[in-house]
Motif scaffolding. Sequence first.
Motif, PDB file in Angstrom:
ATOM      1  N   MET B  15      16.039  16.019  34.923  1.00 61.88           N
ATOM      2  CA  MET B  15      16.621  16.549  36.165  1.00 61.88           C
ATOM      3  C   MET B  15      15.672  17.642  36.651  1.00 61.88           C
ATOM      4  O   MET B  15      14.734  17.996  35.951  1.00 61.88           O
ATOM      5  N   ASP B  16      15.955  18.190  37.815  1.00 60.71           N
ATOM      6  CA  ASP B  16      15.067  19.230  38.345  1.00 60.71           C
ATOM      7  C   ASP B  16      14.858  20.357  37.340  1.00 60.71           C
ATOM      8  O   ASP B  16      13.751  20.784  37.086  1.00 60.71           O
ATOM      9  N   ASP B  17      15.959  20.796  36.783  1.00 64.17           N
ATOM     10  CA  ASP B  17      15.886  22.014  35.983  1.00 64.17           C
ATOM     11  C   ASP B  17      16.047  21.762  34.498  1.00 64.17           C
ATOM     12  O   ASP B  17      16.026  22.682  33.709  1.00 64.17           O
ATOM     13  N   ALA B  18      16.266  20.530  34.111  1.00 59.95           N
ATOM     14  CA  ALA B  18      16.636  20.299  32.720  1.00 59.95           C
ATOM     15  C   ALA B  18      16.325  18.886  32.287  1.00 59.95           C
ATOM     16  O   ALA B  18      16.139  17.990  33.112  1.00 59.95           O
ATOM     17  N   LEU B  20      18.150  15.949  30.216  1.00 58.49           N
ATOM     18  CA  LEU B  20      19.429  15.581  29.637  1.00 58.49           C
ATOM     19  C   LEU B  20      19.162  14.537  28.571  1.00 58.49           C
ATOM     20  O   LEU B  20      18.340  13.644  28.753  1.00 58.49           O
ATOM     21  N   GLN B  31      22.043  19.143  27.084  1.00 64.68           N
ATOM     22  CA  GLN B  31      21.249  19.578  28.229  1.00 64.68           C
ATOM     23  C   GLN B  31      20.232  20.590  27.715  1.00 64.68           C
ATOM     24  O   GLN B  31      20.606  21.570  27.080  1.00 64.68           O
TER      25      GLN B  31
END
Lengths: 377, 89, 303
Positions: B15-18, B20, B31
């Motif tokens: 994901m953008d920030d992480a 998963l 996460q």
Amino acid sequence: MHSPLDGNQALRLALARPESMTERTPAEWTVLVAAARETSLLGTLWNLATLAGVAERLPEPVGRHLYGGFLKADRNAEAIQWELQTLQSGMLQRLDPPVVLKGGAYLLAGLPNASGRICNDVDLLFPRADLERAESLLFFEGWGTTHHDPYDQRYYREWMHELPPLEHWRRGTTLDVHHNILPETFAVRTDPVRLLASACDLPAPWRYRVLRPAHLALHAIVHLFSETEWDRALRDLYDIKVLLEHFGGRGGDSFWRDLVDEASSLGVTWLAAYALDCCEQSLHAGVPLEVREALLGSRITTLKRRAARPLFLHGLNTRASATPKRDSVARALLFLRGHWLKMPPRLLARHLFYKAFLAPKEDVTNSRTDPAGGGVR
Amino acid sequence: MTVYLVNQECDFRPMDDAMLIFHGGSGETYQLAGVPACLVAELLRTPEASTLESLVIRLSDPESQPPVVLVEEALEQLRKAGVVSVRHP
Amino acid sequence: MTLIDLGESTVQERLRGEGLILKTGPFAARIRTRIPVVAAALMQVYQDFPVLDASAFADFECHLRRPLTFRRWHRPQVLFLADGRSVFKPLPLHQAFPVLEWGMNWCVANQVHDRLVFHAAAVERNGKALILPAPPESGKSTLCAALVASGWRLITDESVLFDLRLDEVTGPVRPVSLKNASIDVINDFAGNVMLSDVCRDTLKGTVAHMRPPSSSVDRADEPATPAWVVFPEYRAGAATLLKPLAAGSAFMQIVKSAFNYPALGRRAFHRTADLIDQADAYTFVYSRLEEAIETFDALAAGR
């Protein structure tokens, strides 16, 4: 036009003859889906419909329920396999490979009833001599007992064929550790050595064994036909039908001969006869004539079995039934029968007395959800 | 893309920030912020000791952030190290 | 044929007989009961909903009855049975209608596995869905009711369905469940809403159900594209604040609202990630409904 089938008739027919699913009316599907949901057979029906090439012809909302059941079973199979893998790569390596029973066995052995089937716990069979060691090894991996009442502990350890169910403290999975397939106090005593001696290794990477075909089928049989709770009995009977037909189809005469011989050696021919009769009556299982004759035996036992037949057939019914009253009577009788077989009368009286008056009361409210907060949360 | 992490099947979704991670066996979801790089470095350091749980605990600790590398590159290194195998659908 | 076409006495008759098959979006529930108050309550909030005839397929088998114990007469209670099995603790009989609503929610939450089911509300504008997942007490239903009263289409107040293949959100459009203070808040906010009789002293306090606008009911089968996932939080006296939420965190939060995430495993993981990939996620704190509606109108207009 036929008169509409109730949920049980429609479900039995679908299991016996999957093509029949295309003949169901929408109203029949309502009760068929409800019956399949109750017995956890939705995924099995999807698998059967797919194999019979009729899945695409099911009404759309019906197909969705069946497919949803299949997805759930698919995820369940993955979780069970992982649990078994985790178990086999841990402390159990210090013991000889145990025999994996029931759902886990069907899954690892790739038997045809495994697809779409939901399996709630892991069942392992150890030689009696390994039992304590298995229990302590498992304890170090986080498996603890679920029954803390000393009476329950004694009940299991002295009289049953398994330890009190173990639960993993973190994952919440249930593990049943067996040393036999029937209780120690059961009407007949099966010899576990016989079962363990001829169990077969599973192919790598599995470090488990499975019962040989005749024993696998007989275990499914004695499990259901000694049972006190008949809630999901139709699913269990379907397992028996599939195992008999599958091994009968592959092993032919040698399987059937082994089944008859082993039923007799283990002293469970009478249970096998009930099972065979129910499989034929209820699910149109195909069993060769000689096997029927060998298992179904003399006229007297045949009459006795016919008399008992309605009991089992009603016990197999789900709540989507046209005969709910008779079904509940049958279930109550099967409950008594199961206990009667499980224990000699004096022990049974003691057991029921304890359970009725002395046992610590379980929190009944736990069994059902609170509707507050979205219905299930 | 399916990744086997120490013999256990995991699915990864950046994901953008992480990152998963879904652990196929236990059904658990994790996460991890800024993960691929951390995951790789950590795994390469101690492949035999890595269970997903221990990894998550260590990597969730913001104090121990190893330097960043590309995901594809990282997976390739892992495959060479025999720690994970990568399967494209 | 809708409930209002059928009329209360026929509805009553069906409930007592072979069952009333009520269609709510993609699902049909067959409801059977001999408890008289249920028909009237259904007429209040479900009047525009289609009723299928007895030969149709029903997804859920719902039965509402008194227990067979002495509580049948003495301080009578009601049970909800799904497939003939009681799923809740018995509750006082006067709560029969809310119990039916909770029971139908239970069916969606527990018996649907062919799509992802989130405990969330969803409303639509211009084909785009605004999804409001939330734990109880977050003001999700109040916000949902106010949005619907302000012209958003109601998709669902309770269970958002996300298809496993198509990127579509649907829901069983059903009455919006309002609790305690929210009942007056919505009455004050919108004069044009129709609420059911209130039911007091339930497990959730006082509850009432809001009849969905007939336009939402008529478009019940129409899917929407997931556009916004907003986690609302009602905080008394707080200033209205809509704040972007990072995707990873949004994922972890919405997973908590997914009823069948554990049952679907890997599929649920990827579909939830797909949903979060497509939608913009926000947290939203509010205390004034008017400002909340302005915020979402602006969001929908791309302002």
